[in-house]
Design a protein around this motif. Structure first.
Motif, short mmCIF file in Angstrom:
data_model
loop_
_atom_site.label_atom_id
_atom_site.label_comp_id
_atom_site.label_asym_id
_atom_site.label_seq_id
_atom_site.Cartn_x
_atom_site.Cartn_y
_atom_site.Cartn_z
N LYS A 299 0.83 -1.20 0.00
CA LYS A 299 0.00 0.00 0.00
C LYS A 299 0.87 1.25 0.00
O LYS A 299 0.59 2.23 -0.71
N VAL A 301 3.88 1.71 -1.17
CA VAL A 301 4.57 1.95 -2.45
C VAL A 301 3.56 2.26 -3.56
O VAL A 301 3.76 3.19 -4.34
N LEU A 302 2.49 1.48 -3.62
CA LEU A 302 1.57 1.63 -4.76
C LEU A 302 0.47 2.65 -4.50
O LEU A 302 -0.22 3.07 -5.43
N GLY A 303 0.27 3.02 -3.23
CA GLY A 303 -0.75 4.00 -2.93
C GLY A 303 -2.16 3.44 -3.04
O GLY A 303 -3.12 4.19 -3.12
N GLU A 304 -2.27 2.12 -3.03
CA GLU A 304 -3.56 1.48 -3.26
C GLU A 304 -3.65 0.29 -2.31
O GLU A 304 -2.70 -0.48 -2.17
N MET A 352 2.33 -4.74 -9.16
CA MET A 352 1.86 -3.58 -9.91
C MET A 352 1.57 -3.94 -11.37
O MET A 352 0.51 -3.64 -11.90
N LEU A 357 -1.15 -1.40 -14.72
CA LEU A 357 -0.84 -0.01 -14.40
C LEU A 357 -2.05 0.89 -14.59
O LEU A 357 -2.23 1.89 -13.90
N PHE A 360 -4.30 2.09 -11.69
CA PHE A 360 -3.88 3.04 -10.66
C PHE A 360 -4.19 4.46 -11.15
O PHE A 360 -3.78 4.83 -12.25
N THR A 361 -4.91 5.22 -10.34
CA THR A 361 -5.30 6.57 -10.76
C THR A 361 -4.21 7.57 -10.39
O THR A 361 -3.75 7.58 -9.25
N PRO A 362 -3.81 8.41 -11.35
CA PRO A 362 -2.81 9.44 -11.01
C PRO A 362 -3.36 10.41 -9.96
O PRO A 362 -4.50 10.84 -10.04
N VAL A 363 -2.53 10.73 -8.98
CA VAL A 363 -2.89 11.69 -7.93
C VAL A 363 -1.72 12.65 -7.75
O VAL A 363 -0.57 12.20 -7.71
#
Lengths: 747, 510
Positions: A299, A301-304, A352, A357, A360-363
């Motif tokens: 979580k 590293v991937l932000g998810e 990932m 890829l 994963f939503t850009p933030v």
């Protein structure tokens, strides 16, 4: 980056289906591959991951794609593992202890049951090449041989032998040569011979009949080592100093060949030294250790937030078997053909890719930070702005060039220049030590461009500096050049003057005694306030111009901007602390007015006194008394402009009231008043009130100035210029100057 | 035909107004009529002839004798020969005596006396004095005297008799005539007439009421006196050819880089920079590229010949990086499992990637922090249209407690939109030895179509932890050269650093 080519039929067969190029372009990224081309039935693939040798073959790429799409992890049942050796059927390779320290290991495996055709043969040779060249560092750590196993009598022997006494017929030749002769005469010997040439004995591979397989890492024999279309049974051997690399290479190639349709036959290696796997090992061999990753790290590293099941599913698509005993951690079994899981982040990356890829939503990062240019860039821009304003064209050059350009054409010594020890060509073998040769190169290629040429660059230059850790220093430098029918030292001096004025830098000049780049007597060093050399400029020496093939008079100069800006910043800070008080008093309380001597006569009651009548630019003339009779005759003074301290408190001199005092310089430490030089200001209009350079708008205090107060603000002459606290005094760029007491005091 | 008389020069206008179809137009006439000087006359004629408003009808050559200052003096004093006869009438004299009495140069006395002896008017007697034989005066001299006294200052040859002609020739020279009474000059007289076209123009001028007296240049005097109010200004031909100016200019490629830097600072990034000479430690080891591994061969580097090695590598970074390579140290990695080479790590090279400076920056970075550099790098490559000997790389890092992959994607999207003006963005897995995960960003550019804008990733913990950073670090690099080339209308990277002055002077941006 490794690149491979594969016959499309073979690739589709390995992939398990036909695919359009567009489909390949879309799917290739999961293997970090790119479609590099597809023509004449050949697919070209570029592989980006230099730590994934398993992907550098058609079979490897096809396997990754197929697994990703099907989610089915391929199985390779022929691997031995610790405590579980497969049956080697008597196939052995025996390492003799003579190889230790020379090329420590040789291991191998065998295959059978598939006739090799042209496409397969090429694919095999290519896989071998990529492994040995890219992964095996040009055969230094991995060399591989493929042999016809039907001609071999096991066991195979690996030994280090006398290179002059051992002979065989190498592949591609018809005569028998010694190992040393092969190094000298065979193309592969000349290419790879350096790896073994300094050892007393050379590695050598032969079968139990004494027939040669090869002399690793150079060349196969012309008989057992000659693989041709139609052959089907092979022995594959790898040699090198690092056992793990060899085991991995065998793993990769055996998986590839298994995927291509061969039956894999294990071979036992009897090693010549102890290893973590013991002295005997049956290959192919599974040697990888498990790796793990925490879900919290996934979580982070991937932000998810991904569940263990999602992670396991993602990994499966990457061909990685994983499981989790809890919701905290994933454990993986590293695939046979990979060894790139150094850290949990390597697992996370596979999650990932497997997860996709696109999911994963850009933030945007939310932290606030301040943007800022480097001081070097800020200073460089100030300089560039002025140079462009002066009509100069900004140039940009390469920093790498030839000795001819940077040294020979400049007639300078190569001692301070930074040379490259492995230049690709002599055109690029020196880092430029100065901007000037770059500018002169422009001259040499631009004789057709309308003159005048006014060019400059703010860029880097590098030269030796023994005091630095690297023994070199890189500076930010301004170089400028100006050429035309007539160009003189003064043109360059004006540029420097203007530049320094607007940069607010105090500088002085010192004649250059010897620099072959400039005409003697027509070049100057630029000194900063501390007297350090920060630059040089002048007329380019004709010998230099001739070397560059330029026939136009040229001036040029260079300033070390780091030195110019850094040093003075420090100095100015110091100065401002010390000066501010005195400068403030001086600018507010002292009124220096340029006045003309209208009349002059001797004081009737004073031997040393003149009575002077001055035109101060005001309505009324001013009378002052001055004790300069011993130093000046009347006619030396009459009609000249002098500097009057006009608000000095009036004083009586033997009955005559003196309303002010004229400024004069004297030698420092002159207690007896035996030196005196009146400060003339004939080039400044009468009535002008003087100030120091850069003085801000000031409202003068409207009171008389006491003599003690005036003398508490010491004015000095520095190199002939009248100064207060080191700052020149004058008006509109015209400074008060003296000729005699050039480093004295003023009163 | 439309004749635009507003573009005529005043000299042309005034001339056209002055002449008619019947006139024989000569220089003398125009000088008389309009007060032009010879130069103005010639200019007006050549302009009008070029326009077809006047045409040449005839040209004649004339010879003139023009009185010099010396000649003028002679006219006052009289000819030396005649004066000599007059003085000799009073009795014989030596030649020096004559010179003295008449204030003449010896040489002139000599030549005059020569002329007298030739005409048998005087001779040297036994005392070597000049004395008269006859008191007549040579015919030449009489003629010359009469010419001097009766003809004007400028004599046209055709007005002289044959004998006058020979007399005056003796007094004249073409060049160096200051000691001769007359200077000979030749002049060509050209005769023009007004053409029909010229007459049309003349009518048009009269119709437009242009006088040729219009103001030309506006002068400070006209402004101070206010005289500009008393007339109108002659219009200029607005389409006349212009002079080329060569301005001082910024380099267009440099300008582009400046724009990128300004963009990045506006996005909150702080710039870093550094020396060109680096060592293997910072260029590779600190980025967790194993010293003896294929990953190191991802690109080849230029080695510095002397000094071949740095004196030392900064601690504690050296020890921490070494341990990380050997066994992972405290980074959570298993390391590369080889013995770190301390000699190799000090080997000096030319910086081969901008990431070196990101590594340096890690040791002094703030958290949170955003940093970038547009820095010169060197690769061991053949120089061609797509590979320079050295080139700029645009790189940077973002440090923050909570930055992650999604932020990295966000950052890349921002770059794609702000710096490249991308229409679409696509992310694909990439590979860099120092980042994990690694992402490449491909964009659809409005002009260039799809291409790879840059590479990026999250620094491996083996990189950050060994350099003392405990937070995640996003690392990115942008390939701006393709966009720079497009911006500058070029297709060869070598052109970016061309030394050719003319090429740079004239380079414009798209």
């Amino acid at each position: 980056m490794p690149k491979i080519e594969v016959k499309e039929d073979l690739f589709y067969e390995l992939y398990g289906k036909k695919a359009s190029d567009d489909e390949l372009v879309d799917i290739f990224p999961v293997a970090k591959a790119e479609l590099d081309g597809h023509e004449d039935g050949t697919i070209k693939i570029e592989l980006n991951d230099t730590n994934r040798p398993d992907l550098w073959s058609a079979a490897g790429v096809a396997r990754a794609l197929k697994t990703y799409e099907t989610g089915k992890i391929p199985e390779y049942p022929f691997f031995s593992k610790k405590g579980d050796f497969k049956d080697h059927g008597g196939r052995r390779i025996v390492n003799d202890k003579s190889v230790v320290g020379i090329r420590d290991f040789s291991v191998g495996f065998a295959v059978r049951g598939k006739k090799v055709d042209d496409g397969l043969l090429r694919a095999l040779i290519q896989a071998q090449e990529k492994l040995c060249w890219n992964f095996g560092r040009k055969r230094k750590t991995i060399a591989m041989g493929i042999y016809r196993s039907d001609l071999i009598k096991f066991p195979v022997h690996y030994a280090a032998v006398d290179p002059d006494k051992t002979k065989f017929v190498p592949l591609g030749m018809t005569e028998e040569l010694s190992l040393r002769e092969i190094n000298e005469k065979h193309p592969k010997g000349r290419e790879y011979g350096y790896i073994v040439k300094d050892f007393p004995l050379f590695p050598y591979l032969y079968d139990d009949n004494g027939d040669t397989l090869s002399n690793p890492p150079i060349i196969n024999s012309a008989r057992i080592g000659a693989v041709e279309v139609g052959d089907s049974d092979f022995f594959i051997e790898v040699s090198g100093p690092i056992l793990d690399d060899l085991i991995l290479a065998i793993s990769i190639l055996s998986c590839d060949m298994y995927d291509m349709g061969w039956e894999i036959l294990p071979v036992k290696a009897e090693l010549a030294k102890d290893t973590e796997y013991g002295r005997e090992i049956v290959l192919p061999y599974y040697f990888q250790k498990p790796q793990r990753a925490k879900l919290s790290d996934v979580k982070k590293v991937l932000g998810e937030e991904l569940s263990a099941a999602e992670c396991i599913e993602s990994l499966k698509r990457m061909g990685v078997e994983a499981h989790s005993d809890n919701e905290r951690e994933i454990q993986i079994r590293v695939p046979e053909y990979r060894n790139d899981f150094l850290h949990p982040v390597d697992v996370i990356e596979d999650i990932m890719i497997g997860h996709g890829l696109g999911n994963f939503t850009p933030v945007m990062p939310s932290d606030f930070t301040v943007g800022r240019l480097s001081p070097e860039e800020e200073n460089g821009r100030k300089v560039k702005d002025i140079m462009v304003g002066l009509g100069f064209q900004e140039m940009m050059y390469n920093y790498l060039g030839s000795k001819k350009e940077y040294i020979d054409n400049m007639h300078i010594s190569p001692d301070d220049a930074v040379f490259i020890s492995n230049p690709m060509s002599e055109n690029y073998e020196v880092v430029r030590p100065s901007v000037l040769p770059s500018l002169l190169e422009s001259e040499s290629v631009s004789t057709g461009a309308t003159y005048p040429h006014n060019i400059f660059e703010v860029g880097k230059a590098t030269f030796k500096d023994a005091s630095a850790n690297s023994g070199t220093i890189t500076i930010n430098s301004l170089g400028f050049l100006s050429s035309d029918q007539v160009k003189t030292y003064n043109d360059a001096a004006s540029i420097i003057q203007t530049l320094m004025y607007f940069l607010k830098k105090v500088y002085s000049l010192e004649e250059v005694k010897e620099d072959p780049r400039f005409i003697p007597g027509r070049a100057a060093y630029i000194l900063n306030k501390s007297g350090e050399r920060v630059g040089i400029f002048g007329e380019t020496h004709p010998a230099v111009l001739t070397s560059w093939g330029s026939e136009m008079p040229t001036v040029m100069g260079e300033i070390n901007l780091d030195a110019l800006f850094k040093r003075e910043e420090i100095k100015e800070e110091k100065k401002s602390e010390r000066n501010e008080e005195i400068l403030k008093d001086w600018r507010e309380k002292v009124i220096l007015k340029v006045s003309k001597i209208k009349n002059i006569e001797r004081h009737p009651d004073g031997d040393k006194l003149y009575i002077l009548v001055l035109d101060t630019g005001e309505d009324e003339d001013r009378v002052i008394v001055s004790s300069i009779v011993p130093f000046y005759r009347e006619e030396e003074l009459l009609g000249h402009n002098i500097v009057l301290v006009s608000n000095l408190k009036p004083a009586n001199f033997r009955g005559v009231k003196s309303r002010g005092m004229l400024l004069a310089a004297q030698e420092e430490g002159d207690e007896t008043h035996s030196t005196c030089e009146v400060i003339f200001a004939d080039d400044i209009p009468v009535g002008t009130v003087l100030e120091y350079d850069g003085q801000e708008e000031t409202v003068k205090v409207d009171t008389y100035l006491k003599a003690e107060k005036f003398f508490s603000m010491p004015m000095k002459t520095i190199d002939g210029t009248v100064t207060i606290e080191g700052i020149p005094v004058g008006k509109d760029g015209r400074h008060l100057r003296v000729k005699k007491y050039v480093n004295g005091i003023v009163g | 035909m439309e004749i635009n008389v507003r573009n005529l020069h005043p000299l042309e206008i005034r001339l056209l107004r002055d002449v008619t179809l019947d006139d024989v137009i000569t220089r003398d006439k125009i000088i008389d009529d309009l007060g032009y000087n010879i130069g103005q006359c010639n200019q007006a004629f050549s302009w009008l002839e070029a326009k077809g408003f006047i045409e040449e009808t005839e040209r004649t050559k004339k010879t003139f004798y023009e009185l010099t200052d010396y000649g003028r003096a002679l006219r006052e004093k009289g000819l030396s020969v005649i004066r000599m006869v007059d003085i000799l009438k009073k009795g014989p004299l030596t030649l020096p005596e004559i010179a003295e009495k008449l204030s003449l140069e010896q040489s002139e006395v000599g030549s005059s006396f020569g002329s007298l002896t030739k005409n048998k008017i005087a001779k040297l007697n036994d005392e070597r004095k000049a004395e008269l034989i006859s008191d007549s005066i040579p015919e030449d001299a009489i003629l010359q005297k009469s010419i001097l006294e009766t003809k004007g200052d400028l004599i046209e040859e055709s007005t002289l008799t044959l004998s006058e002609k020979s007399a005056i020739q003796a007094l004249s020279k073409k060049r160096g005539a200051s000691s001769s009474p007359y200077k000979i000059s030749e002049r060509e007289d050209v005769f023009y007439r007004l053409t029909e076209l010229g007459n049309e123009a003349k009518k048009e001028i009269e119709k437009s009421r242009i006088t040729g007296e219009e103001f030309g240049l506006l002068t400070p005097e006209m402004l101070s006196s206010g005289s500009w109010k008393e007339g109108s200004f002659r219009p200029y031909g607005v389409n006349s050819p212009t002079q080329r100016l060569i301005p001082g200019r910024f380099n267009p490629y440099g300008d582009y880089i400046k724009w990128v830097k300004d963009k990045l600072t506006s996005l909150g990034f702080e710039e870093f920079d550094g020396p060109l000479v680096e060592n293997e430690f910072w260029n590779g080891d600190a980025l967790f590229m194993p010293q003896f591994h294929s990953a190191r061969d991802i690109h080849d580097v230029y080695y510095v010949k002397d000094p071949s090695h740095a004196k030392s590598i900064e601690e504690p970074w050296l020890s921490q990086v070494k341990k990380t390579h050997e066994n992972g140290w405290k980074t959570g990695s298993r390391g590369w499992g080889y013995k770190f080479d301390h000699e190799f790590t000090r080997r000096q090279i030319l910086r081969s990637q901008g990431t070196v400076l990101s590594a340096h920056q890690l040791t002094k970075a703030h958290i949170p922090g955003k940093y970038f550099g547009v820095v010169r790098c060197f690769r061991y490559d053949q120089v061609d249209a797509t590979h320079g000997a050295d080139f700029y790389q645009t790189e940077g890092i973002v440090l923050g407690e909570d930055v992650n992959l999604k932020n990295l994607l966000g950052l890349l999207k921002m770059f794609a939109e702000e710096i490249a003006g991308a229409e679409q963005v696509k992310y694909v897995p990439g590979y860099f030895p120092f980042t994990e995960p690694s992402i490449e960003v491909h964009i659809k550019h409005p002009v260039l179509g799809w291409f790879e804008l840059g590479g990026s990733g999250i620094f491996r913990p083996e990189v950050t932890k060994a350099l003392g950073v405990d937070v995640p670090v996003l690392a990115w690099g942008l390939g701006i050269d393709r966009m720079a080339l497009m911006h500058l209308g070029l297709n060869d990277l070598r052109e970016l650093f061309t030394p050719n002055i003319e090429s740079i002077r004239t380079r414009r941006v798209n």
